[in-house]
Design a protein around this motif. Structure first.
Motif, PDB file in Angstrom:
ATOM      1  N   GLN A  27     -20.437   9.034 -31.610  1.00  0.00           N
ATOM      2  CA  GLN A  27     -20.650   8.348 -32.848  1.00  0.00           C
ATOM      3  C   GLN A  27     -20.260   6.723 -32.705  1.00  0.00           C
ATOM      4  O   GLN A  27     -20.905   5.737 -33.163  1.00  0.00           O
ATOM      5  N   MET A  28     -19.170   6.632 -32.118  1.00  0.00           N
ATOM      6  CA  MET A  28     -18.403   5.305 -32.052  1.00  0.00           C
ATOM      7  C   MET A  28     -19.211   4.598 -31.310  1.00  0.00           C
ATOM      8  O   MET A  28     -19.548   3.170 -31.482  1.00  0.00           O
ATOM      9  N   LEU A  29     -19.719   5.184 -30.096  1.00  0.00           N
ATOM     10  CA  LEU A  29     -20.652   4.397 -29.101  1.00  0.00           C
ATOM     11  C   LEU A  29     -21.767   4.191 -29.574  1.00  0.00           C
ATOM     12  O   LEU A  29     -22.218   2.649 -29.247  1.00  0.00           O
ATOM     13  N   ALA A  30     -22.333   4.797 -30.379  1.00  0.00           N
ATOM     14  CA  ALA A  30     -23.642   4.490 -30.900  1.00  0.00           C
ATOM     15  C   ALA A  30     -23.633   3.577 -31.901  1.00  0.00           C
ATOM     16  O   ALA A  30     -24.687   2.762 -32.439  1.00  0.00           O
ATOM     17  N   ALA A  31     -22.424   3.359 -32.804  1.00  0.00           N
ATOM     18  CA  ALA A  31     -22.195   2.400 -33.807  1.00  0.00           C
ATOM     19  C   ALA A  31     -21.964   0.969 -33.095  1.00  0.00           C
ATOM     20  O   ALA A  31     -21.858   0.002 -33.719  1.00  0.00           O
ATOM     21  N   ALA A  32     -21.531   1.102 -31.937  1.00  0.00           N
ATOM     22  CA  ALA A  32     -20.809  -0.241 -31.313  1.00  0.00           C
ATOM     23  C   ALA A  32     -21.968  -1.213 -31.521  1.00  0.00           C
ATOM     24  O   ALA A  32     -23.241  -1.158 -30.961  1.00  0.00           O
ATOM     25  N   GLY A  33     -21.672  -2.510 -31.638  1.00  0.00           N
ATOM     26  CA  GLY A  33     -22.606  -3.663 -31.790  1.00  0.00           C
ATOM     27  C   GLY A  33     -23.365  -3.574 -32.862  1.00  0.00           C
ATOM     28  O   GLY A  33     -24.317  -4.458 -32.872  1.00  0.00           O
ATOM     29  N   ARG A  34     -23.153  -2.571 -33.875  1.00  0.00           N
ATOM     30  CA  ARG A  34     -24.318  -2.635 -34.960  1.00  0.00           C
ATOM     31  C   ARG A  34     -23.287  -3.214 -36.277  1.00  0.00           C
ATOM     32  O   ARG A  34     -22.444  -2.670 -36.175  1.00  0.00           O
ATOM     33  N   SER A  35     -24.111  -3.625 -37.086  1.00  0.00           N
ATOM     34  CA  SER A  35     -23.363  -3.987 -38.276  1.00  0.00           C
ATOM     35  C   SER A  35     -23.944  -3.151 -39.641  1.00  0.00           C
ATOM     36  O   SER A  35     -24.904  -2.500 -39.549  1.00  0.00           O
ATOM     37  N   GLY A  36     -23.211  -3.322 -40.544  1.00  0.00           N
ATOM     38  CA  GLY A  36     -23.313  -2.673 -41.638  1.00  0.00           C
ATOM     39  C   GLY A  36     -22.440  -1.530 -42.038  1.00  0.00           C
ATOM     40  O   GLY A  36     -21.681  -0.978 -41.479  1.00  0.00           O
ATOM     41  N   ALA A  37     -22.495  -1.175 -43.535  1.00  0.00           N
ATOM     42  CA  ALA A  37     -21.475  -0.225 -43.799  1.00  0.00           C
ATOM     43  C   ALA A  37     -21.591   1.118 -43.160  1.00  0.00           C
ATOM     44  O   ALA A  37     -20.603   1.939 -42.882  1.00  0.00           O
ATOM     45  N   PHE A  38     -22.751   1.510 -43.012  1.00  0.00           N
ATOM     46  CA  PHE A  38     -22.991   2.894 -42.425  1.00  0.00           C
ATOM     47  C   PHE A  38     -22.122   3.048 -41.199  1.00  0.00           C
ATOM     48  O   PHE A  38     -21.524   3.887 -40.785  1.00  0.00           O
ATOM     49  N   TYR A  39     -22.454   1.911 -40.193  1.00  0.00           N
ATOM     50  CA  TYR A  39     -21.985   1.738 -38.725  1.00  0.00           C
ATOM     51  C   TYR A  39     -20.376   1.762 -39.031  1.00  0.00           C
ATOM     52  O   TYR A  39     -19.733   2.151 -38.165  1.00  0.00           O
ATOM     53  N   GLU A  40     -19.999   0.965 -39.950  1.00  0.00           N
ATOM     54  CA  GLU A  40     -18.473   0.560 -39.911  1.00  0.00           C
ATOM     55  C   GLU A  40     -17.716   1.955 -40.471  1.00  0.00           C
ATOM     56  O   GLU A  40     -16.800   2.363 -39.687  1.00  0.00           O
ATOM     57  N   GLY A  41     -18.405   2.586 -41.069  1.00  0.00           N
ATOM     58  CA  GLY A  41     -17.947   4.071 -41.720  1.00  0.00           C
ATOM     59  C   GLY A  41     -17.997   4.793 -40.364  1.00  0.00           C
ATOM     60  O   GLY A  41     -16.723   5.912 -40.239  1.00  0.00           O
ATOM     61  N   LYS A  42     -18.984   4.877 -39.546  1.00  0.00           N
ATOM     62  CA  LYS A  42     -18.774   5.764 -38.278  1.00  0.00           C
ATOM     63  C   LYS A  42     -17.748   5.405 -37.560  1.00  0.00           C
ATOM     64  O   LYS A  42     -16.779   6.388 -36.924  1.00  0.00           O
ATOM     65  N   ARG A  43     -17.551   3.935 -37.290  1.00  0.00           N
ATOM     66  CA  ARG A  43     -16.208   3.680 -36.424  1.00  0.00           C
ATOM     67  C   ARG A  43     -14.819   3.998 -36.998  1.00  0.00           C
ATOM     68  O   ARG A  43     -14.111   4.572 -36.449  1.00  0.00           O
ATOM     69  N   ARG A  44     -14.693   3.892 -38.252  1.00  0.00           N
ATOM     70  CA  ARG A  44     -13.555   4.072 -38.884  1.00  0.00           C
ATOM     71  C   ARG A  44     -13.387   5.871 -38.911  1.00  0.00           C
ATOM     72  O   ARG A  44     -12.102   6.133 -38.668  1.00  0.00           O
ATOM     73  N   ALA A  45     -14.427   6.557 -39.071  1.00  0.00           N
ATOM     74  CA  ALA A  45     -14.267   7.945 -39.251  1.00  0.00           C
ATOM     75  C   ALA A  45     -13.742   8.433 -37.855  1.00  0.00           C
ATOM     76  O   ALA A  45     -12.873   9.365 -37.753  1.00  0.00           O
ATOM     77  N   GLY A  46     -14.402   7.625 -36.792  1.00  0.00           N
ATOM     78  CA  GLY A  46     -13.955   8.039 -35.337  1.00  0.00           C
ATOM     79  C   GLY A  46     -12.391   7.622 -35.177  1.00  0.00           C
ATOM     80  O   GLY A  46     -11.788   8.118 -34.496  1.00  0.00           O
ATOM     81  N   GLN A  47     -11.901   6.363 -35.456  1.00  0.00           N
ATOM     82  CA  GLN A  47     -10.784   6.040 -35.548  1.00  0.00           C
ATOM     83  C   GLN A  47      -9.680   7.023 -36.132  1.00  0.00           C
ATOM     84  O   GLN A  47      -8.599   7.327 -35.529  1.00  0.00           O
ATOM     85  N   TYR A  48     -10.103   7.599 -37.350  1.00  0.00           N
ATOM     86  CA  TYR A  48      -9.115   8.290 -38.020  1.00  0.00           C
ATOM     87  C   TYR A  48      -9.083   9.723 -37.049  1.00  0.00           C
ATOM     88  O   TYR A  48      -7.958  10.039 -36.844  1.00  0.00           O
TER      89      TYR A  48
END
Length: 57
Positions: A5-26
């Motif tokens: 999920q984090m790899l798929a969100a890499a380099g993309r912007s928007g709240a949806f992708y930021e949510g994916k990155r933060r959930a992955g970090q958690y």
């Protein structure tokens, strides 16, 4: 799954992708480290629950 999920969100912007990155970090920071003790127990091949006589349950 979260790494994908984090790899798929890499380099993309928007709240949806930021949510994916933060959930992955958690997950990587809080949940993944907890699995070490569980894996160690499984690796020990402890039979405590398997050897319990049926009439003791």
């Amino acid at each position: 799954m979260w790494l994908e999920q984090m790899l798929a969100a890499a380099g993309r912007s928007g709240a949806f992708y930021e949510g994916k990155r933060r959930a992955g970090q958690y997950f990587l920071r809080y949940e993944l480290p907890r699995t070490e003790a569980q894996f160690a127990l499984l690796e020990s091949l402890d039979r405590t629950t398997l050897d319990m006589p049926a009439d003791c349950i």
